[in-house]
Design a protein around this motif. Structure first.
Motif, PDB file in Angstrom:
ATOM      1  N   LEU A 162     -11.544 -23.195 -23.461  1.00 30.41           N
ATOM      2  CA  LEU A 162     -10.753 -23.137 -22.163  1.00 30.41           C
ATOM      3  C   LEU A 162      -9.416 -24.278 -22.761  1.00 30.41           C
ATOM      4  O   LEU A 162      -8.652 -24.607 -22.004  1.00 30.41           O
ATOM      5  N   ASP A 163      -9.761 -24.859 -23.816  1.00 27.85           N
ATOM      6  CA  ASP A 163      -8.519 -25.572 -24.242  1.00 27.85           C
ATOM      7  C   ASP A 163      -7.354 -24.792 -25.306  1.00 27.85           C
ATOM      8  O   ASP A 163      -6.242 -25.201 -25.390  1.00 27.85           O
ATOM      9  N   ASP A 164      -7.528 -23.423 -25.184  1.00 25.32           N
ATOM     10  CA  ASP A 164      -6.767 -22.545 -25.776  1.00 25.32           C
ATOM     11  C   ASP A 164      -5.606 -22.270 -24.874  1.00 25.32           C
ATOM     12  O   ASP A 164      -5.448 -22.863 -23.953  1.00 25.32           O
ATOM     13  N   SER A 165      -4.864 -21.226 -25.035  1.00 29.44           N
ATOM     14  CA  SER A 165      -3.942 -20.762 -24.281  1.00 29.44           C
ATOM     15  C   SER A 165      -4.454 -20.592 -22.660  1.00 29.44           C
ATOM     16  O   SER A 165      -5.503 -20.262 -22.802  1.00 29.44           O
ATOM     17  N   VAL A 166      -3.727 -20.317 -21.741  1.00 27.40           N
ATOM     18  CA  VAL A 166      -4.165 -19.861 -20.430  1.00 27.40           C
ATOM     19  C   VAL A 166      -4.591 -18.249 -20.613  1.00 27.40           C
ATOM     20  O   VAL A 166      -5.550 -18.036 -19.676  1.00 27.40           O
ATOM     21  N   VAL A 167      -3.664 -17.495 -20.996  1.00 26.89           N
ATOM     22  CA  VAL A 167      -4.029 -16.129 -20.992  1.00 26.89           C
ATOM     23  C   VAL A 167      -5.233 -15.652 -21.949  1.00 26.89           C
ATOM     24  O   VAL A 167      -6.303 -15.008 -21.272  1.00 26.89           O
ATOM     25  N   ARG A 168      -5.750 -16.159 -22.869  1.00 23.93           N
ATOM     26  CA  ARG A 168      -6.940 -15.622 -23.566  1.00 23.93           C
ATOM     27  C   ARG A 168      -8.151 -16.102 -22.949  1.00 23.93           C
ATOM     28  O   ARG A 168      -9.095 -15.073 -23.017  1.00 23.93           O
ATOM     29  N   PRO A 169      -8.331 -17.057 -22.566  1.00 20.40           N
ATOM     30  CA  PRO A 169      -9.639 -17.572 -21.928  1.00 20.40           C
ATOM     31  C   PRO A 169      -9.842 -16.662 -20.900  1.00 20.40           C
ATOM     32  O   PRO A 169     -10.886 -16.526 -20.335  1.00 20.40           O
ATOM     33  N   SER A 170      -8.681 -16.745 -19.689  1.00 18.62           N
ATOM     34  CA  SER A 170      -8.852 -15.807 -18.639  1.00 18.62           C
ATOM     35  C   SER A 170      -9.181 -14.372 -19.107  1.00 18.62           C
ATOM     36  O   SER A 170     -10.126 -13.817 -18.410  1.00 18.62           O
ATOM     37  N   VAL A 171      -8.691 -13.609 -19.944  1.00 21.21           N
ATOM     38  CA  VAL A 171      -8.933 -12.605 -20.381  1.00 21.21           C
ATOM     39  C   VAL A 171     -10.490 -12.460 -20.613  1.00 21.21           C
ATOM     40  O   VAL A 171     -11.364 -11.549 -20.610  1.00 21.21           O
ATOM     41  N   GLY A 172     -11.059 -13.509 -21.662  1.00 19.47           N
ATOM     42  CA  GLY A 172     -12.090 -13.539 -22.159  1.00 19.47           C
ATOM     43  C   GLY A 172     -13.300 -13.725 -21.483  1.00 19.47           C
ATOM     44  O   GLY A 172     -14.326 -12.960 -21.479  1.00 19.47           O
ATOM     45  N   LEU A 173     -13.098 -14.379 -20.273  1.00 16.41           N
ATOM     46  CA  LEU A 173     -14.124 -14.732 -19.256  1.00 16.41           C
ATOM     47  C   LEU A 173     -14.027 -13.421 -18.212  1.00 16.41           C
ATOM     48  O   LEU A 173     -15.187 -13.217 -17.835  1.00 16.41           O
ATOM     49  N   VAL A 174     -13.168 -12.535 -18.075  1.00 14.91           N
ATOM     50  CA  VAL A 174     -13.157 -11.487 -17.300  1.00 14.91           C
ATOM     51  C   VAL A 174     -14.120 -10.480 -18.110  1.00 14.91           C
ATOM     52  O   VAL A 174     -15.012  -9.680 -17.641  1.00 14.91           O
ATOM     53  N   VAL A 175     -13.819 -10.684 -19.572  1.00 14.37           N
ATOM     54  CA  VAL A 175     -14.385  -9.558 -20.325  1.00 14.37           C
ATOM     55  C   VAL A 175     -15.856 -10.070 -20.428  1.00 14.37           C
ATOM     56  O   VAL A 175     -16.909  -9.008 -20.469  1.00 14.37           O
ATOM     57  N   ALA A 176     -16.364 -11.078 -20.480  1.00 18.24           N
ATOM     58  CA  ALA A 176     -17.681 -11.534 -20.634  1.00 18.24           C
ATOM     59  C   ALA A 176     -18.338 -11.193 -19.356  1.00 18.24           C
ATOM     60  O   ALA A 176     -19.525 -10.658 -19.235  1.00 18.24           O
ATOM     61  N   ALA A 177     -17.408 -11.332 -17.952  1.00 22.54           N
ATOM     62  CA  ALA A 177     -18.145 -10.993 -16.760  1.00 22.54           C
ATOM     63  C   ALA A 177     -18.469  -9.375 -16.662  1.00 22.54           C
ATOM     64  O   ALA A 177     -19.489  -9.102 -16.135  1.00 22.54           O
ATOM     65  N   LEU A 178     -17.570  -8.964 -17.425  1.00 25.43           N
ATOM     66  CA  LEU A 178     -17.750  -7.456 -17.381  1.00 25.43           C
ATOM     67  C   LEU A 178     -19.028  -6.723 -17.971  1.00 25.43           C
ATOM     68  O   LEU A 178     -19.728  -5.956 -17.795  1.00 25.43           O
ATOM     69  N   GLY A 179     -18.781  -7.429 -19.147  1.00 28.05           N
ATOM     70  CA  GLY A 179     -20.006  -7.177 -20.319  1.00 28.05           C
ATOM     71  C   GLY A 179     -21.612  -7.428 -19.495  1.00 28.05           C
ATOM     72  O   GLY A 179     -22.400  -6.672 -19.718  1.00 28.05           O
ATOM     73  N   GLN A 180     -21.451  -8.567 -18.672  1.00 29.62           N
ATOM     74  CA  GLN A 180     -22.761  -8.785 -18.131  1.00 29.62           C
ATOM     75  C   GLN A 180     -23.103  -7.967 -16.916  1.00 29.62           C
ATOM     76  O   GLN A 180     -24.241  -7.292 -16.776  1.00 29.62           O
ATOM     77  N   ALA A 181     -21.974  -7.252 -16.329  1.00 28.17           N
ATOM     78  CA  ALA A 181     -22.283  -6.319 -15.071  1.00 28.17           C
ATOM     79  C   ALA A 181     -22.609  -4.960 -15.953  1.00 28.17           C
ATOM     80  O   ALA A 181     -23.248  -4.243 -15.142  1.00 28.17           O
TER      81      ALA A 181
END
Length: 225
Positions: free
Chosen positions: A197-216
């Protein structure tokens, strides 16, 4: 925003060009298209992850009606986690996107009756150029050894999480190699793996959506062997 949306690209990859039928579990496709719209908004700087939820950072429309409808919905609703939004958005999204592709002449809607009373719809391709561009970009990403542009990397990430290697015409060892390369692209772009979350705004936002998708997807289909 111009061009073809990520959710549209996923849908075209997932439907057989000739039969017009989905070639993958529809629940995972629906989840994937919901995640794709959220990723589209994150890449466009419209939403970002903050304090556990996805929040609108810029309500200005991107110029794509379906994506702008989602943006307005996120802006008007109470805050929700990436996982919650993936689940909330998946209902009805596929039909909306198919309808849009029909209206644009990319696919056609073939209505049929099965068993004498069940109405089904198929969506064979009319204009193959849209999907060809998608497949060409993915093929180049798989073989070049270089990190592709941001949107192609996002598409590759979604294909990997949704287990869509067969939609690329790959099986066996070739599919395994493709999955490893897709996952490598996702990690290299900062869209998977450890999310800072210390990285750019975009990459963590995308990464967390991707993680949520993977779990689903894992919950819907079971964990990948």
């Amino acid at each position: 925003m111009t061009g073809v949306a990520l959710a549209e690209e996923l849908l075209l990859l997932a439907y057989d060009d000739e039969t017009g039928k989905a070639t993958m579990p529809r629940i995972s496709l629906d989840l994937g298209m919901a995640a794709a719209v959220l990723i589209e908004l994150a890449l466009a700087g419209r939403i970002a992850y903050a304090e556990g939820n996805l929040a609108v950072t810029d309500p200005a429309p991107v110029g794509e009606p379906i994506i702008d409808e989602v943006l307005a919905r996120v802006a008007a609703d109470t805050p929700h986690t990436p996982s919650s939004w993936v689940q909330r958005l998946r209902h009805g999204l596929r039909d909306r996107i198919l309808g849009d592709l029909v209206a644009r002449g990319v696919v056609r809607d073939v209505e049929e009756t099965e068993l004498g009373f069940i109405t089904v719809h198929r969506y064979p391709v009319v204009d193959a150029t849209v999907e060809k561009d998608t497949r060409d970009r993915l093929a180049a990403a798989l073989t070049s050894g270089q990190l592709p542009d941001e949107r192609t990397a996002a598409l590759a990430t979604l294909v990997a999480v949704l287990r869509m290697e067969p939609a690329l015409g790959l099986s066996g060892a070739a599919a395994d190699d493709a999955r490893r390369r897709l996952e490598e692209i996702a990690s290299g772009a900062g869209f998977s793996g450890n999310v800072s979350l210390d990285d750019s705004v975009v990459r963590p936002s995308v990464g967390l959506v991707v993680a949520a998708l993977g779990q689903a997807v894992d919950q819907a289909l079971g964990k990948r062997p």
